[in-house]
Design an enzyme around this catalytic site. Structure first.
Site, PDB file in Angstrom:
ATOM      1  N   HIS A 196       0.803  -1.198   0.223  1.00  0.00           N
ATOM      2  CA  HIS A 196      -0.133  -0.024   0.407  1.00  0.00           C
ATOM      3  C   HIS A 196       0.548   1.462   0.519  1.00  0.00           C
ATOM      4  O   HIS A 196       0.590   2.548  -0.041  1.00  0.00           O
ATOM      5  CB  HIS A 196      -0.713  -0.285   1.218  1.00  0.00           C
ATOM      6  CG  HIS A 196      -1.979   0.472   1.179  1.00  0.00           C
ATOM      7  ND1 HIS A 196      -2.098   1.992   2.600  1.00  0.00           N
ATOM      8  CD2 HIS A 196      -3.179   0.477   0.347  1.00  0.00           C
ATOM      9  CE1 HIS A 196      -3.230   2.444   1.366  1.00  0.00           C
ATOM     10  NE2 HIS A 196      -3.712   2.125   0.626  1.00  0.00           N
ATOM     11  N   LYS A 238       3.256   4.367  -1.220  1.00  0.00           N
ATOM     12  CA  LYS A 238       3.365   4.790  -2.403  1.00  0.00           C
ATOM     13  C   LYS A 238       4.850   6.036  -2.201  1.00  0.00           C
ATOM     14  O   LYS A 238       4.688   7.083  -1.312  1.00  0.00           O
ATOM     15  CB  LYS A 238       2.197   6.154  -2.118  1.00  0.00           C
ATOM     16  CG  LYS A 238       1.014   5.900  -2.953  1.00  0.00           C
ATOM     17  CD  LYS A 238       0.101   5.297  -1.977  1.00  0.00           C
ATOM     18  CE  LYS A 238      -1.555   4.762  -2.008  1.00  0.00           C
ATOM     19  NZ  LYS A 238      -2.169   3.810  -0.790  1.00  0.00           N
ATOM     20  N   LYS A 276      -4.372  10.870   4.720  1.00  0.00           N
ATOM     21  CA  LYS A 276      -3.851  10.212   5.564  1.00  0.00           C
ATOM     22  C   LYS A 276      -2.520  11.248   6.193  1.00  0.00           C
ATOM     23  O   LYS A 276      -1.030  10.566   6.277  1.00  0.00           O
ATOM     24  CB  LYS A 276      -2.821   9.253   5.522  1.00  0.00           C
ATOM     25  CG  LYS A 276      -3.829   7.641   4.562  1.00  0.00           C
ATOM     26  CD  LYS A 276      -3.273   8.265   2.672  1.00  0.00           C
ATOM     27  CE  LYS A 276      -4.235   6.651   2.261  1.00  0.00           C
ATOM     28  NZ  LYS A 276      -5.930   6.554   1.959  1.00  0.00           N
TER      29      LYS A 276
END
Length: 432
Positions: free
Chosen positions: A139, A141, A320
């Site tokens: 997950h 990046k 996030k």
């Protein structure tokens, strides 16, 4: 491999710990000062900076992404990477088998034929038309270029991070980092790509010295923190717990998928009870309705303690990020939900910098005041025994189900050759 892939080499990464040197896997990175950190909001700010840096790459490019779509953003990334590989740049592109599982063989072959080294995390074929690799996703990046500039955050390489995508365009954040902390991010990205991690290449040593001089008047402190399924399973969660316990004035958390465990909920509540201004910015127009329903199960517990909850209603929130007081911030890929906190491979950066904290606060404050709905203190239904019982059962089922499912052998990543599916990408877009 499929015959249409020609020379395409796509392998799975993240081998079991017994197959790799634990000293290289279980690394805890420390704080580095003298960094320049730039906040990038949405694809309009993120993609131009990343593509410009990629076009200037001279030696090496390392990219990890959860989603890569064959749209205008994904096609531009492919073209930029192909051009870099033709210039002699060593390019490694690591993709998630769930988020990128429907990339066409022609798309992957165009990268591999140019010399891009492709890797796929936990690939799995469709069974009866459904995917089976739902858990333990790559997950992160992360983009690292020449070991001297890094990008990290929540933005995938897809057009749904751009405003012109329409009502479903995502609201999200990333950062660009220059300075000594990039050495750790580069080291981490090298390890995760399966390549040996050297201390520094010669061009890194030269440019790092130059960077130290260039940013000598900037006191940005940066630390990389990550979550894996080996020795760092709770590192990101523990960081949140520590800063919440020490918070004195304000806490702002903007998180797309908010369903943390009891420890985090308790510390958020306790901070508000101490008089800390605690503000949560959550999804009001979710891309997955279950995310909103799950988060709302927690509202009553938090609202009664004085936590302010804002639902962002302009478009899906994908951010996030968080900040505490006036000098601590975090940006990364980790949601505060069971997948991110229990199963996914995640990466955040922690930032101690008043200027960055001030800018992030101003943007989130504007978001909450202009584009959010404030939840009233009596929003959640309460008092009925059956609601409390069902809520308790659903809470703990959702909290632990991903971990239970992750025990299944089908969800244990293995290192083996991967043949990509030939299905054409559908119009649906993975939300995480």
């Amino acid at each position: 491999m499929s015959a249409t892939m020609n020379k395409a080499t796509v392998e799975q990464v993240e081998t079991p710990p017994t197959e790799r040197d634990p000293a290289l896997v279980d690394v805890e990175y420390g704080w580095h000062g003298n960094n320049r950190v730039t906040l990038l909001e949405n694809g309009e700010e993120y993609f131009p900076r990343v593509f410009e840096a990629l076009r200037r790459a001279e030696n090496e490019v390392l990219i990890e992404t959860f989603i890569l779509f064959e749209d205008k953003v994904g096609n531009e990334l492919r073209d930029v990477l192909v051009d870099a590989a033709h210039r002699g740049v060593r390019v490694t592109l690591s993709l998630d088998g769930f988020g990128c599982g429907e990339l066409t063989p022609d798309f992957l072959a165009s990268l591999s034929d140019a010399g891009v080294h492709l890797q796929m995390f936990d690939p799995a074929p469709l069974h009866l038309g459904f995917r089976t690799n739902w858990f333990r996703r790559l997950h992160r990046k992360v983009v690292v270029i020449d070991g001297v500039i890094a990008f990290i955050g929540g933005i995938n390489f897809s057009a749904d991070h751009l405003g012109d995508f329409g009502p479903e365009a995502k609201q999200d954040y990333s950062v660009e980092i220059k300075g000594p902390a990039v050495v750790d991010i580069h080291h981490f990205a090298l390890i995760q790509s399966g390549r040996p991690a050297r201390a520094k290449y010669w061009w890194q040593r030269r440019r790092s010295r130059r960077s130290d001089l260039a940013f000598s008047d900037h006191d940005g402190q940066v630390r990389l923190v990550y979550r894996d399924n080996h020795e760092h399973q709770t590192d990101i969660e523990e960081v949140y717990l520590q800063v919440l316990r020490s918070a004195k004035r304000r806490v702002v958390i903007a998180n797309a998928y908010f369903f943390p465990g009891y420890r985090l909920l308790r510390e958020i509540r306790n901070a508000a009870r101490r008089g800390v201004d605690v503000r949560l910015i959550l999804q009001g127009q979710p891309d997955m309705m279950i995310a909103k329903l799950a988060a709302r199960m927690l509202y009553d517990y938090l609202l009664k303690a004085g936590v302010m909850i804002h639902e962002y209603c302009e478009r899906p929130l994908h951010g996030k990020v968080a900040l505490v007081d006036e000098d601590w911030s975090t940006v990364g890929s980790s949601n505060l939900d069971p997948l991110s906190l229990s199963l996914n491979l995640e990466a955040n950066v922690l930032i101690r910098d008043r200027e960055f904290n001030r800018e992030l606060f101003q943007r989130l404050d504007h978001l909450s005041r202009e584009h959010c709905t404030v939840m009233p203190a009596n929003h959640a239904p309460r008092g009925l025994l059956w609601r409390m019982t069902i809520g308790f059962m659903v809470f703990h089922f959702l909290r632990h189900f991903p971990a239970w499912a992750g025990w299944l052998p089908a969800h244990k990543p293995r290192l083996k050759p991967f043949s990509p599916p030939t299905a054409v990408r559908s119009e649906s877009h993975e939300p995480l």
